[in-house]
Scaffold this motif. Structure first.
Motif, PDB file in Angstrom:
ATOM      1  N   CYS A   9      -9.907 -48.605 -51.317  1.00 20.25           N
ATOM      2  CA  CYS A   9      -9.891 -47.263 -51.914  1.00 20.25           C
ATOM      3  C   CYS A   9      -9.763 -46.418 -50.294  1.00 20.25           C
ATOM      4  N   ILE A  20      -3.967 -51.226 -57.789  1.00 23.61           N
ATOM      5  CA  ILE A  20      -3.041 -50.253 -57.462  1.00 23.61           C
ATOM      6  C   ILE A  20      -2.484 -49.516 -58.676  1.00 23.61           C
ATOM      7  N   ASP A  21      -2.358 -50.271 -59.700  1.00 21.17           N
ATOM      8  CA  ASP A  21      -1.844 -49.759 -60.926  1.00 21.17           C
ATOM      9  C   ASP A  21      -2.885 -48.766 -61.800  1.00 21.17           C
ATOM     10  N   ALA A  23      -5.144 -46.974 -60.139  1.00 20.06           N
ATOM     11  CA  ALA A  23      -5.856 -46.236 -59.102  1.00 20.06           C
ATOM     12  C   ALA A  23      -5.709 -44.689 -59.458  1.00 20.06           C
ATOM     13  N   LYS A  25      -4.232 -41.517 -57.668  1.00 18.69           N
ATOM     14  CA  LYS A  25      -3.204 -41.161 -56.918  1.00 18.69           C
ATOM     15  C   LYS A  25      -3.354 -39.834 -56.321  1.00 18.69           C
ATOM     16  N   GLN A  29      -1.911 -41.791 -51.635  1.00 15.04           N
ATOM     17  CA  GLN A  29      -2.701 -42.690 -51.360  1.00 15.04           C
ATOM     18  C   GLN A  29      -3.559 -43.025 -52.862  1.00 15.04           C
ATOM     19  N   ASN A  30      -4.198 -44.118 -52.543  1.00 18.23           N
ATOM     20  CA  ASN A  30      -4.890 -44.733 -53.890  1.00 18.23           C
ATOM     21  C   ASN A  30      -6.248 -44.910 -53.884  1.00 18.23           C
ATOM     22  N   TYR A  31      -6.999 -44.249 -54.775  1.00 22.61           N
ATOM     23  CA  TYR A  31      -8.350 -43.890 -54.628  1.00 22.61           C
ATOM     24  C   TYR A  31      -9.018 -44.759 -56.007  1.00 22.61           C
TER      25      TYR A  31
END
Length: 58
Positions: A9, A20-21, A23, A25, A29-31
């Motif tokens: 994260c 990632i798919d 997350a 966005k 950035q990916n959280y």
């Protein structure tokens, strides 16, 4: 060639690994959660088991 499907994260203090798919966005950035993506503005953590992030500035 290796395809990356998971990453940590983007919240500095969070220890979660996010797909990632799936997350959240924000700002490229990916959280793992809305709390992390919003910089813990409400003071809450991501509430995932084993993670104690809260009030972190991402």
């Amino acid at each position: 060639m290796v395809t990356v499907t998971q990453q940590k994260c983007a919240c500095v203090d969070c220890v979660c690994i996010v797909n990632i798919d799936d997350a959240i966005k924000k700002n490229d950035q990916n959280y793992c959660s809305e709390a992390c993506a919003n910089g813990h503005s409400s003071g809450s953590g991501c509430e995932h088991q084993g993670c104690k992030c809260c009030g972190a500035s991402s």
